[in-house]
Design a protein around this motif. Structure first.
Motif: not given
Length: 276
Positions: A52-54, A63-65, A45-47, A131-132
């Motif tokens: 974010y990883l789930h 999480a990663m900025r 998800s992204e916000q 990849s992400m």
């Protein structure tokens, strides 16, 4: 009696399929085929510029900025680096549980003389970090091993070899570590160099917290808990030997860490101080 316990995912990987038919008329198979690996789905998800990883639930596994991929975004993950107060030149750093590779990336960039190893059982997590989440390619300093953390830490060749060991092992429910026995923590202790430090991500608002602290205190000479963050995460530090902290020296070291990395190291010292 200490019972060795593998992670949930590892049990799914190695559990044998149906046994041989007991009817004499049917031939017995020579070997039981292992079941295919069963992992929780890896989702994103992204916000507000943060990815974010789930594991298929609402629980955040990392999480990663996006604009700062090497920065440690989550406060509990920053606290996992509190071992830096006690060792400014580690030679061997290990993470059990890759998550979004936040700790792996930070250690790889921050300690160019150190060997950095991440151990992750789920191949999908490794793939999505590549990849992400901007995980650097492996080289002579960086290794990402697809294997069970319990097997890794019980390998005799780990004995006395790790200067900083960071343990963040959660399943999809994210309510407590999947490895939490006294035997597991004893293996962690044995893997550390004499001045090595273990940091562990625990969940304070859950019965697993007391269980893990009890197991850690069985194995280690000294265990220190930092203040709870994110409405539940509690990072614990464990040391082979009991000692009396030199707080003036720790505050001095914290100032140097903050100047070099912008991590809030003074708050770590304050948290340590609250244990004494």
């Amino acid at each position: 009696m200490l019972i060795r316990r593998k992670s949930i995912e590892a049990q799914a990987n190695t559990k044998a399929g149906p046994g041989p038919d007991k009817e004499k008329s049917k031939p017995k198979p020579k070997t039981a085929a292992p079941r295919k690996p069963r992992f929780a789905p890896v989702t994103l998800s992204e916000q507000e510029g943060i990815r974010y990883l789930h594991f298929g639930t609402e629980w955040v596994q990392g999480a990663m900025r996006i604009r700062k991929p090497d920065w440690i975004e989550l406060e509990y993950a920053q606290q996992m680096m509190s071992w830096m107060l006690f060792n400014d030149a580690p030679a061997n750093i290990v993470q059990l549980g890759l998550g979004t590779a936040a700790l792996t990336k930070f250690c790889y960039r921050q300690f160019p003389e150190a060997r950095v190893t991440a151990v992750e059982l789920n191949p999908s997590v490794i793939a999505i970090c590549n990849s992400m989440f901007k995980l650097p390619p492996e080289d002579d300093r960086l290794s990402v091993l697809e294997m069970d953390a319990n097997d890794y830490i019980h390998d005799p060749q780990r004995a006395g070899a790790i200067d900083a060991l960071q343990v963040d092992l959660y399943d999809a429910t994210a309510r407590g570590p999947v490895l939490d026995t006294p035997e597991f923590y004893a293996a962690c202790r044995d893997s550390l160099s004499d001045n090595g430090v273990l940091t562990v991500n625990l969940f304070g608002d859950h019965p697993s917290y007391a269980k893990n602290l009890k197991a850690m205190r069985y194995a280690f000479g000294q265990v220190i808990s930092l203040p709870e963050v994110h409405d539940g995460n509690v990072v614990a530090l464990a040391f082979k030997h009991k000692f009396e902290p030199d707080f003036p020296a720790l505050y001095e070291r914290a100032a140097a860490i903050t100047a070099a990395t912008k991590l809030p190291a003074k708050s770590w010292v304050n948290g340590i101080k609250s244990n004494f």
